[in-house]
Design an enzyme around this catalytic site. Structure first.
Site, PDB file in Angstrom:
ATOM      1  N   GLU A 183       2.890  12.324  -4.022  1.00  0.00           N
ATOM      2  CA  GLU A 183       2.298  12.395  -2.697  1.00  0.00           C
ATOM      3  C   GLU A 183       3.098  13.396  -1.866  1.00  0.00           C
ATOM      4  O   GLU A 183       4.275  13.185  -1.588  1.00  0.00           O
ATOM      5  CB  GLU A 183       2.328  11.015  -2.041  1.00  0.00           C
ATOM      6  CG  GLU A 183       1.646  10.971  -0.700  1.00  0.00           C
ATOM      7  CD  GLU A 183       1.601   9.548  -0.146  1.00  0.00           C
ATOM      8  OE1 GLU A 183       0.517   9.089   0.208  1.00  0.00           O
ATOM      9  OE2 GLU A 183       2.666   8.906  -0.086  1.00  0.00           O
ATOM     10  N   GLU A 234       0.887  -1.175   0.000  1.00  0.00           N
ATOM     11  CA  GLU A 234       0.000   0.000   0.000  1.00  0.00           C
ATOM     12  C   GLU A 234       0.911   1.206   0.000  1.00  0.00           C
ATOM     13  O   GLU A 234       1.532   1.536   1.014  1.00  0.00           O
ATOM     14  CB  GLU A 234      -0.920  -0.030   1.223  1.00  0.00           C
ATOM     15  CG  GLU A 234      -2.125   0.882   1.062  1.00  0.00           C
ATOM     16  CD  GLU A 234      -1.902   2.262   1.636  1.00  0.00           C
ATOM     17  OE1 GLU A 234      -1.358   3.130   0.893  1.00  0.00           O
ATOM     18  OE2 GLU A 234      -2.246   2.481   2.791  1.00  0.00           O
TER      19      GLU A 234
END
Length: 460
Positions: free
Chosen positions: A362, A229
């Site tokens: 991100e 993840e």
């Protein structure tokens, strides 16, 4: 003995010190895990559920102490850290509640035969959780893995090592078999060697794309299970028919909660041009209202940045965007509060384009970037313009509009009128560079078991 020292992002003092495992310690832990896995697989599901239920109770009994450890290690405001303890318990109890149905044999009747699909435990699960939600990223794996009959080694992030110890302690207090859940601290090269160790059957990592690539390479020599993840750059679309006030409140919170240090934080907001000026003004009022300060203070709503090098990187992202034409409406700078802490101001930016790094990677910072769009079609095209695909949100009162977006958005979760939220009844899954595999929900058990076919002919 080599020690890991974690600093307090607010005070700069030592938050904790833990010993790093050497090769002998790693061997001991993995050998103990193999033995515990043999015990766990022969235990009944009722026994495994009881261990997990008592573990949750043991964690809740220490909720305040655990929350304070989280705040000291990574800077999360104490109220938010306490909420995380509660969220951990909620997820654990949900997975316990569905374990019996999820792990049951699949029966396939046929005259003269017994045919079943059995879900067997994998053995030893190496869990590598992240520091930003140190309980939630761990519980997603630890509890369903134990319920499925596995042993777990928790090698927590070096920013939040005590959280691994809390899980191990709680399982011990719950009367689980010795070494069923162990905490271990080690450096990154040691973690990579463990990924390739034959005593490890499955690896789950929550973290950066770079970290996931390193671990995938480390495990490439063996045919092993691995769940990754790896975060997101999650977009939101504010449609012209949205509930305006609620949308502003939720989008701002979704971007800035936990100082934006969330894999599913809102990181790009595409606002229909008919609302853009009004939406920007409403967001600015909320963004300027965030209070930086001591995470232990109930007044603080924006804690310090966890990692020492990150405020400078966030500032570089802002300056690069500004140089390319973005406007910084509020915030945009690293700072201190009364001489303490590595803070970054809550930041509202407008006039961005999708070529800017801030819009592509991100950020893991308290950013709210707003971009005007002229249509649903433009919003959809720009939302999908990313190598990451964890979550996306559509803010509208038209379910059919949300459904159209959901069929075309290249993301693991699509929300309507919410964001930055994980429901344990639904699988948590990323696409593209946001990872592979999934956790939570009934499907999450499939990642922690292997199917075995039972094919008996009962008579000739």
């Amino acid at each position: 003995m080599t020690l890991l020292t974690v600093d307090n992002p607010y005070t700069g003092d030592v938050a904790c010190t833990v010993p790093l495992a050497d090769e002998a310690a790693v061997n001991t832990v993995l050998d103990q895990a193999r033995a515990a896995a043999r015990t766990a697989r022969t235990a009944s599901l009722a026994e495994r559920k009881a261990w997990c239920e008592r573990m949750v109770a043991a964690m809740e009994a220490q909720a305040d102490s655990i929350a304070r450890d989280i705040s000291r290690m990574m800077g999360k405001p104490l109220a938010q850290a306490r909420n995380e303890v509660g969220g951990m318990a909620e997820r654990a109890r949900y997975m316990i509640s569905i374990a019996e149905a999820s792990l049951a044999d699949i029966l396939l009747p046929k005259p003269g035969f017994e045919r079943r699909i059995v879900k067997e435990p994998l053995g030893v699960v190496l869990d590598l959780p992240a520091w930003n939600y140190p309980l939630l990223t761990a519980v997603n794996v630890v509890v369903p893995a134990v319920l499925a009959g596995n042993a777990v080694v928790v090698k927590h992030s070096p920013r939040s090592p005590l959280c691994g110890e809390h899980f191990a302690r709680a399982f011990s207090e719950a009367g689980a078999p010795a070494h069923l859940v162990q905490a271990m601290h080690c450096d990154h090269p040691t973690s990579e060697r463990m990924v390739g160790d034959a005593r490890v059957d499955h690896v789950v990592f929550t973290g950066s794309v770079y970290g996931g690539q390193r671990l995938a390479e480390a495990g490439a020599g063996r045919f092993r299970h691995m769940g990754l993840e790896l975060g997101g750059n999650d977009p939101a679309y504010v449609a012209p028919d949205c509930d305006f006030t609620k949308t502003v409140e939720n989008v701002v919170d979704g971007a800035l909660y936990n100082a934006g240090q969330s894999c599913c934080a809102v990181e790009r907001v595409y606002v229909h041009r008919s609302l853009y000026a009004r939406f920007t003004e409403a967001c600015e009022a909320l963004v300027r209202g965030y209070v930086m300060g001591d995470p232990m203070s109930p007044r603080t709503t924006l804690g310090p940045i966890a990692q020492p090098n990150h405020p400078a990187e966030l500032e570089r992202l802002v300056e690069e965007a500004r140089a390319k034409g973005a406007r910084v409406v509020a915030g945009g700078k690293r700072t201190h509060v009364e001489g303490k802490g590595r803070f970054f101001e809550a930041t509202l930016l407008t006039d961005l384009d999708d070529s800017m790094r801030l819009m592509q990677q991100e950020s893991f910072g308290p950013f709210l970037p707003l971009c005007p769009v002229d249509s649903d079609e433009e919003a959809l095209e720009r939302m999908n313009r990313s190598e990451l695909g964890l979550t996306a949100s559509v803010w509208t009162q038209d379910r059919e509009r949300a459904a159209r977006f959901a069929t075309q958005l290249e993301y693991g979760t699509v929300y309507m009128n919410r964001c930055d939220s994980v429901d344990p009844a639904l699988p948590w899954v990323g696409v593209k560079n946001s990872g592979r595999g999934h956790s939570l929900s009934a499907l999450g058990f499939d990642q922690l078991t292997r199917p075995k076919s039972i094919h008996f002919r009962l008579s000739f």
